[in-house]
Design an enzyme around this catalytic site. Structure first.
Site, PDB file in Angstrom:
ATOM      1  N   GLY A  70      -4.104  68.394 -33.616  1.00  0.00           N
ATOM      2  CA  GLY A  70      -3.030  67.904 -34.461  1.00  0.00           C
ATOM      3  C   GLY A  70      -2.027  67.034 -33.730  1.00  0.00           C
ATOM      4  O   GLY A  70      -1.530  66.044 -34.284  1.00  0.00           O
ATOM      5  N   THR A  71      -1.718  67.370 -32.500  1.00  0.00           N
ATOM      6  CA  THR A  71      -0.729  66.593 -31.743  1.00  0.00           C
ATOM      7  C   THR A  71      -1.194  65.164 -31.539  1.00  0.00           C
ATOM      8  O   THR A  71      -0.419  64.210 -31.730  1.00  0.00           O
ATOM      9  CB  THR A  71      -0.442  67.277 -30.392  1.00  0.00           C
ATOM     10  N   ASN A 151       5.651  75.292 -39.452  1.00  0.00           N
ATOM     11  CA  ASN A 151       4.911  76.200 -38.579  1.00  0.00           C
ATOM     12  C   ASN A 151       5.726  77.406 -38.107  1.00  0.00           C
ATOM     13  O   ASN A 151       5.161  78.387 -37.630  1.00  0.00           O
ATOM     14  CB  ASN A 151       4.368  75.453 -37.355  1.00  0.00           C
ATOM     15  N   GLN A 179      -0.749  73.521 -40.441  1.00  0.00           N
ATOM     16  CA  GLN A 179      -0.691  74.891 -40.957  1.00  0.00           C
ATOM     17  C   GLN A 179      -1.232  74.998 -42.383  1.00  0.00           C
ATOM     18  O   GLN A 179      -1.225  76.078 -42.969  1.00  0.00           O
ATOM     19  CB  GLN A 179       0.754  75.401 -40.925  1.00  0.00           C
ATOM     20  N   ALA A 200      -8.496  72.362 -35.750  1.00  0.00           N
ATOM     21  CA  ALA A 200      -9.509  73.372 -36.056  1.00  0.00           C
ATOM     22  C   ALA A 200      -9.093  74.783 -35.673  1.00  0.00           C
ATOM     23  O   ALA A 200      -9.464  75.753 -36.340  1.00  0.00           O
ATOM     24  CB  ALA A 200     -10.821  73.024 -35.346  1.00  0.00           C
ATOM     25  N   HIS A 201      -8.310  74.933 -34.610  1.00  0.00           N
ATOM     26  CA  HIS A 201      -8.025  76.290 -34.123  1.00  0.00           C
ATOM     27  C   HIS A 201      -7.032  77.039 -35.003  1.00  0.00           C
ATOM     28  O   HIS A 201      -6.760  78.219 -34.767  1.00  0.00           O
ATOM     29  CB  HIS A 201      -7.539  76.243 -32.668  1.00  0.00           C
ATOM     30  N   THR A 237     -16.028  59.321 -25.564  1.00  0.00           N
ATOM     31  CA  THR A 237     -17.178  60.096 -26.023  1.00  0.00           C
ATOM     32  C   THR A 237     -16.703  61.319 -26.807  1.00  0.00           C
ATOM     33  O   THR A 237     -15.841  62.068 -26.358  1.00  0.00           O
ATOM     34  CB  THR A 237     -18.032  60.553 -24.826  1.00  0.00           C
ATOM     35  N   CYS A 330       4.147  76.505 -28.960  1.00  0.00           N
ATOM     36  CA  CYS A 330       4.405  75.357 -28.103  1.00  0.00           C
ATOM     37  C   CYS A 330       5.730  75.482 -27.362  1.00  0.00           C
ATOM     38  O   CYS A 330       5.958  74.806 -26.378  1.00  0.00           O
ATOM     39  CB  CYS A 330       4.415  74.064 -28.930  1.00  0.00           C
TER      40      CYS A 330
END
Length: 381
Positions: A70-71, A151, A179, A200-201, A237, A330
């Site tokens: 996201g960042t 968040n 979120q 994804a996390h 890649t 964070c």
């Protein structure tokens, strides 16, 4: 010792089937940019993931750009909107994620934009009337950047109302949806938003991968120079195994959305009831104590503990096996305090500890009972 993980807004446990998919993907070692069969196998899987995500949010596959999370997606969208789309004014709020706030502050410091903050009500919601005033301010090209779900306090804004208002004044709209994606249904054909960021996390996928939704023909260019990967919008890649894991987690999240939402919402409701019954002087920050106005995945609560005991509370919970957070992950190691709570709490309440508890399908009512018991004992001690 019992172990209770209630920090799912920071990151979630990876589903076992996602891990298996990623393990299988590690056996596919061809570079997706190579034209031989090894490379084509990897490329096919990446494009399958892109189509899967696009299908679930009603986007076009070309509008999904894989990132490291996201960042990066937030940075890419905001920085490139200024560079490529002639954006000279950004409207945001003071309680956004730092991926947005630090980026816009840097752009302002360099003299590249005018930065405007929308007023917030006492719960931390943006004042739509003030937003309209800011949109009317001048005829500069504007970008509105407001997160769908906060968040830290879990507030869920009316993104449709904000998007339609901004578009009526010709502004671009970006939302940090980290979120939200994986926890709520999205339809980007019905909602004319320009840009979204996801990770994804936050929905039981791997760390280090996410995506940006970038509306087709937006004119946005790449932030990272190099190869022509990701339709030329993100060189380098691709993290193939992570993208495969993202796809599997995404499918699981949306195929089980109603069932899992009902379960997690039940846990949050139970937590609220237990707090009110056992710690009646506690206060819920923002709208986190109201199911209808906040995400079902988290609660942020201000606890009636003296300032001298407050500093050790998080440590005490950790020693009892309970994982939660005093803000976003964070910044949980920072002594600066939550920038979100600073905006909405009184000076007196800022002296008290506020903790964020966030839930997932891997939690139970027993976890909550244990947590409330430990909290109550900490307060009574």
């Amino acid at each position: 010792m019992k172990h209770v993980y209630l920090d799912n807004a920071a990151t979630t446990q990876i589903r076992s089937n996602v891990i298996r998919k990623m393990q299988d993907a590690l056996e596919i070692y061809g570079n997706p940019s190579s034209t031989h069969s090894f490379g084509r196998t990897a490329k096919t899987a990446i494009e399958s993931a892109r189509k899967t995500i696009a299908k679930y949010i009603n986007a076009q596959p070309s509008e999904i750009i894989f990132t490291s999370g996201g960042t990066e997606a937030d940075n890419m969208i905001i920085r490139c909107a200024v560079r490529d789309l002639n954006v000279t004014t950004i409207i945001t709020s003071r309680i956004e994620h730092h991926a947005v706030l630090h980026t816009v502050e840097e752009l302002e410091k360099k003299g590249l934009i005018k930065l405007l903050y929308v007023d917030l009500d006492t719960f931390g919601n943006p004042d739509v009337a003030h937003l309209e005033t800011l949109l009317q301010k001048d005829d500069t090209k504007k970008l509105v950047s407001l997160m769908h779900i906060n968040n830290e306090i879990g507030n869920k804004i009316d993104l449709e109302e904000i998007t339609l208002l901004a578009k009526s004044y010709g502004a671009l709209v970006h939302s940090d949806a980290v979120q939200s994606i994986g926890h709520y249904n999205w339809d980007v054909k019905a909602l004319p938003i320009d840009f979204l960021a996801a990770a994804a996390h936050k929905f039981h996928g791997p760390k280090g991968v996410g995506f940006a939704f970038i509306r087709k023909n937006s004119g946005l260019g790449s932030m990272i120079s190099g190869g022509s990967q990701e339709r030329g919008l993100r060189a380098g890649t691709e993290s193939f195994h992570n993208i495969v894991g993202l796809e599997e987690a995404f499918i699981n999240a949306y195929d089980n959305l109603k069932e899992e939402q009902k379960y997690i919402e039940g846990l949050k409701t139970y937590f609220i009831e237990k707090i009110k019954a056992d710690i009646p002087l506690a206060k819920f920050n923002g709208h986190s104590g109201t199911i209808e106005k906040s995400t079902y995945t988290l609660i942020n609560v201000c606890l009636p503990i003296a300032e001298d005991k407050a500093t050790l509370l998080l440590f005490s919970l950790d020693m009892k096996g309970i994982a939660c957070s005093k803000g976003s992950a964070c910044q949980s190691g920072s002594n600066a305090g939550s920038h979100v709570l600073t905006e909405i709490l009184s000076k007196e309440d800022m002296k008290k500890p506020s903790l964020r508890f966030s839930f997932s399908i891997y939690n139970s009512k027993e976890d909550i009972d244990y947590t409330i018991e430990v909290l109550k004992n900490s307060i009574d001690a």
